[in-house]
Design a protein around this motif. Structure first.
Motif, PDB file in Angstrom:
ATOM      1  N   ASN A 166       0.835  -1.200   0.000  1.00 30.91           N
ATOM      2  CA  ASN A 166       0.000   0.000   0.000  1.00 30.91           C
ATOM      3  C   ASN A 166       0.876   1.260   0.000  1.00 30.91           C
ATOM      4  N   PRO A 167       0.983   1.947  -1.173  1.00 33.58           N
ATOM      5  CA  PRO A 167       0.456   1.670  -2.498  1.00 33.58           C
ATOM      6  C   PRO A 167       1.033   0.383  -3.094  1.00 33.58           C
ATOM      7  N   HIS A 168       0.329  -0.105  -4.113  1.00 35.07           N
ATOM      8  CA  HIS A 168       0.616  -1.449  -4.587  1.00 35.07           C
ATOM      9  C   HIS A 168       1.619  -1.469  -5.733  1.00 35.07           C
ATOM     10  N   ASN A 169       2.637  -2.270  -5.564  1.00 35.29           N
ATOM     11  CA  ASN A 169       3.631  -2.575  -6.586  1.00 35.29           C
ATOM     12  C   ASN A 169       3.398  -4.019  -7.019  1.00 35.29           C
ATOM     13  N   PRO A 170       3.074  -4.296  -8.311  1.00 38.81           N
ATOM     14  CA  PRO A 170       3.309  -3.434  -9.479  1.00 38.81           C
ATOM     15  C   PRO A 170       2.083  -2.786 -10.118  1.00 38.81           C
ATOM     16  N   VAL A 171       0.864  -2.965  -9.608  1.00 38.89           N
ATOM     17  CA  VAL A 171      -0.300  -2.535 -10.402  1.00 38.89           C
ATOM     18  C   VAL A 171      -0.656  -1.065 -10.195  1.00 38.89           C
ATOM     19  N   GLY A 172       0.035  -0.364  -9.272  1.00 35.60           N
ATOM     20  CA  GLY A 172      -0.122   1.073  -9.156  1.00 35.60           C
ATOM     21  C   GLY A 172      -1.348   1.565  -8.417  1.00 35.60           C
ATOM     22  N   ARG A 173      -2.045   0.678  -7.706  1.00 30.85           N
ATOM     23  CA  ARG A 173      -3.202   1.126  -6.925  1.00 30.85           C
ATOM     24  C   ARG A 173      -2.768   1.804  -5.634  1.00 30.85           C
ATOM     25  N   VAL A 174      -3.501   2.854  -5.267  1.00 29.10           N
ATOM     26  CA  VAL A 174      -3.430   3.447  -3.935  1.00 29.10           C
ATOM     27  C   VAL A 174      -4.747   3.079  -3.268  1.00 29.10           C
ATOM     28  N   GLU A 202       4.937   8.027  -0.454  1.00 27.41           N
ATOM     29  CA  GLU A 202       5.129   9.424  -0.832  1.00 27.41           C
ATOM     30  C   GLU A 202       4.763   9.679  -2.290  1.00 27.41           C
ATOM     31  N   LEU A 203       4.611   8.626  -3.079  1.00 25.82           N
ATOM     32  CA  LEU A 203       4.445   8.761  -4.526  1.00 25.82           C
ATOM     33  C   LEU A 203       2.998   8.491  -4.902  1.00 25.82           C
ATOM     34  N   VAL A 204       2.131   9.447  -4.608  1.00 26.84           N
ATOM     35  CA  VAL A 204       0.687   9.327  -4.829  1.00 26.84           C
ATOM     36  C   VAL A 204       0.235  10.526  -5.650  1.00 26.84           C
ATOM     37  N   TYR A 205      -0.611  10.276  -6.651  1.00 31.03           N
ATOM     38  CA  TYR A 205      -0.940  11.303  -7.622  1.00 31.03           C
ATOM     39  C   TYR A 205      -2.278  11.977  -7.345  1.00 31.03           C
ATOM     40  N   GLU A 206      -2.456  13.094  -8.007  1.00 26.89           N
ATOM     41  CA  GLU A 206      -3.637  13.927  -7.816  1.00 26.89           C
ATOM     42  C   GLU A 206      -4.911  13.103  -7.966  1.00 26.89           C
ATOM     43  N   GLY A 207      -5.819  13.309  -7.034  1.00 23.93           N
ATOM     44  CA  GLY A 207      -7.080  12.572  -7.047  1.00 23.93           C
ATOM     45  C   GLY A 207      -7.079  11.342  -6.179  1.00 23.93           C
ATOM     46  N   HIS A 208      -5.920  11.029  -5.608  1.00 28.31           N
ATOM     47  CA  HIS A 208      -5.787   9.845  -4.755  1.00 28.31           C
ATOM     48  C   HIS A 208      -5.105  10.243  -3.455  1.00 28.31           C
ATOM     49  N   ARG A 209      -5.319   9.438  -2.430  1.00 32.46           N
ATOM     50  CA  ARG A 209      -4.750   9.758  -1.120  1.00 32.46           C
ATOM     51  C   ARG A 209      -4.268   8.481  -0.448  1.00 32.46           C
ATOM     52  N   LEU A 316      -2.406   4.510 -13.251  1.00 32.77           N
ATOM     53  CA  LEU A 316      -1.374   4.685 -12.235  1.00 32.77           C
ATOM     54  C   LEU A 316      -1.842   5.698 -11.203  1.00 32.77           C
ATOM     55  N   GLU A 317      -2.130   5.211 -10.001  1.00 33.76           N
ATOM     56  CA  GLU A 317      -2.571   6.066  -8.906  1.00 33.76           C
ATOM     57  C   GLU A 317      -1.405   6.459  -8.008  1.00 33.76           C
ATOM     58  N   GLY A 318      -0.381   5.610  -7.972  1.00 33.43           N
ATOM     59  CA  GLY A 318       0.806   5.870  -7.154  1.00 33.43           C
ATOM     60  C   GLY A 318       1.944   4.987  -7.609  1.00 33.43           C
ATOM     61  N   THR A 319       3.144   5.245  -7.100  1.00 36.52           N
ATOM     62  CA  THR A 319       4.418   4.638  -7.483  1.00 36.52           C
ATOM     63  C   THR A 319       4.850   5.194  -8.842  1.00 36.52           C
ATOM     64  N   TYR A 320       6.041   4.818  -9.304  1.00 31.79           N
ATOM     65  CA  TYR A 320       6.484   5.191 -10.652  1.00 31.79           C
ATOM     66  C   TYR A 320       6.646   3.942 -11.515  1.00 31.79           C
TER      67      TYR A 320
END
Length: 391
Positions: A166-174, A202-209, A316-320
């Motif tokens: 959480n966030p999830h590696n590798p599918v990018g869910r927050v 720390e790597l979470v994108y706009e619209g997600h928390r 992609l909600e989070g991670t790179y």
């Protein structure tokens, strides 16, 4: 932007695991999960001052370190925890292994949601435990938890621990708060300890928390252990430092014993200094980084829609780390990884690293200057075109 993420930094020839592992100098590595950006200037400056001292003996972790960590999570993520709940160690993977050792006996089962970070499997295996999988469910261009299956797996009395990414590696869910709530209630019902790997928080994108699992309720706090580190967000993985947060005194004592048994109880002075600088002075740099990474993802998404429409990527909600569906090629993931290196000079991660559900998928690391990302996408597109001609 105040900070420069566009100028390429030469990493080949620096004994970089990511850049110096290929047999050829023309291979573009977009696999290992570290970034091709210099870290925050505040971190570099703090390390420079320490290097100038010139003595690098055993280090004592000062109170200011604990204040930096707890202060950051309170300010940044609204999670206030007691510094006495913290155990520092050399990385999140050693932390996971020690927690599993403390919370299980050989032969017990550990639950994971696949596809998932590959070191989960080795940490479970190395402690003599058995992996139980509850596959995530693909829905459109994203993934969801299968709560019915999760309940069934957790009900097995031999399942003692669940590793949550959480966030999830590798599918990018927050994971949303309501999703974490349902997961936590299932684990509480069946006496399963939740161990949350929150290294990408720390790597979470706009619209997600990002919601720290342990912050949601007193019950969740007491029946979970959290692993965090500045390594992903601030690109300091080589400094090898992480923190375990465990509120339960008896559980924490067992984990501390396992940390010592596994000989990962010491950290180096640079990790301590970098963590303190990151959390005290790195917020502005991190904000700009996250914006740049999200723009990279949007660039990749537009490229794929235009030039690679048969290769959908997960939202992609989070991670790179971007999860790409390559099943149209009809190649096994490991064969595709090899052929991309050999024929396109592009190194991605085979999806099967993350479990059987990753077959036919590849993981991209997009934490690089946009010109480098474009080069990787162009190489992949050229490979697809050449593969189509051969077929």
């Amino acid at each position: 932007m105040k900070y420069d993420f566009d100028t390429p930094v030469l990493r080949r020839g620096t004994d970089s695991y990511k850049w110096d592992s290929a047999d050829r100098d023309d291979v573009l590595p977009m696999w290992v999960a570290d970034m091709d950006f210099r870290t925050a200037p505040a971190i570099v400056e703090a390390l420079r001052r320490r290097v100038e001292h010139g003595i690098f003996g055993y280090t004592r972790v000062p109170e200011s370190y604990y204040e930096a960590v707890t202060g950051w999570f309170a300010r940044r993520h609204g999670w206030t925890f007691d510094r006495r709940w913290m155990i520092y160690t050399s990385g999140v993977v050693p932390a996971l292994s020690a927690i599993i050792k403390a919370a299980t006996r050989p032969g017990d089962k550990v639950l994971v949601q696949t596809p998932v970070y590959n070191c989960f499997f080795s940490s479970i295996r190395n402690n003599g435990c058995e992996t139980v999988t509850s596959p995530l469910r693909p829905v459109g261009d994203t993934y969801e938890m299968d709560f019915g299956d999760l309940e069934c797996r957790a009900a097995d009395p031999q399942v003692k621990v669940m590793l949550l990414c959480n966030p999830h590696n590798p599918v990018g869910r927050v994971w949303r708060r309501d999703e974490l709530q349902r997961l936590g209630e299932i684990c509480l019902r069946h006496g399963v300890l939740v161990v949350a790997d929150e290294i990408h928080c720390e790597l979470v994108y706009e619209g997600h928390r990002y919601t720290p699992f342990a912050s949601m309720s007193e019950e969740f706090l007491r029946h979970s252990v959290t692993c965090v580190s500045p390594s992903k967000g601030f690109n300091i993985a080589g400094l090898q430092i992480a923190n375990i947060v465990c509120a339960d005194d008896r559980q924490r004592a067992r984990i501390d014993r396992a940390i010592n048994d596994n000989e990962v109880c010491d950290v180096n002075p640079f990790g301590v200094i970098a963590t303190r600088a990151a959390y005290n002075e790195g917020g502005e740099w991190l904000d700009e980084l996250v914006g740049y990474l999200h723009a990279n993802y949007r660039y990749m998404r537009a490229f794929c829609r235009e030039q690679l429409p048969d290769f959908p990527i997960a939202e992609l909600e989070g991670t790179y780390l971007v999860w790409m569906d390559c099943r149209v090629l009809g190649l096994a993931s490991e064969e595709l990884e090899r052929r991309l290196v050999d024929e396109a000079g592009l190194w991605l991660n085979a999806g099967t690293m993350y479990g059987a559900e990753g077959e036919g998928f590849m993981r991209w690391n997009i934490a690089c200057p946009r010109t480098r990302l474009d080069e990787g996408l162009q190489r992949f597109a050229a490979f697809v075109r050449s593969t189509g001609r051969r077929r």
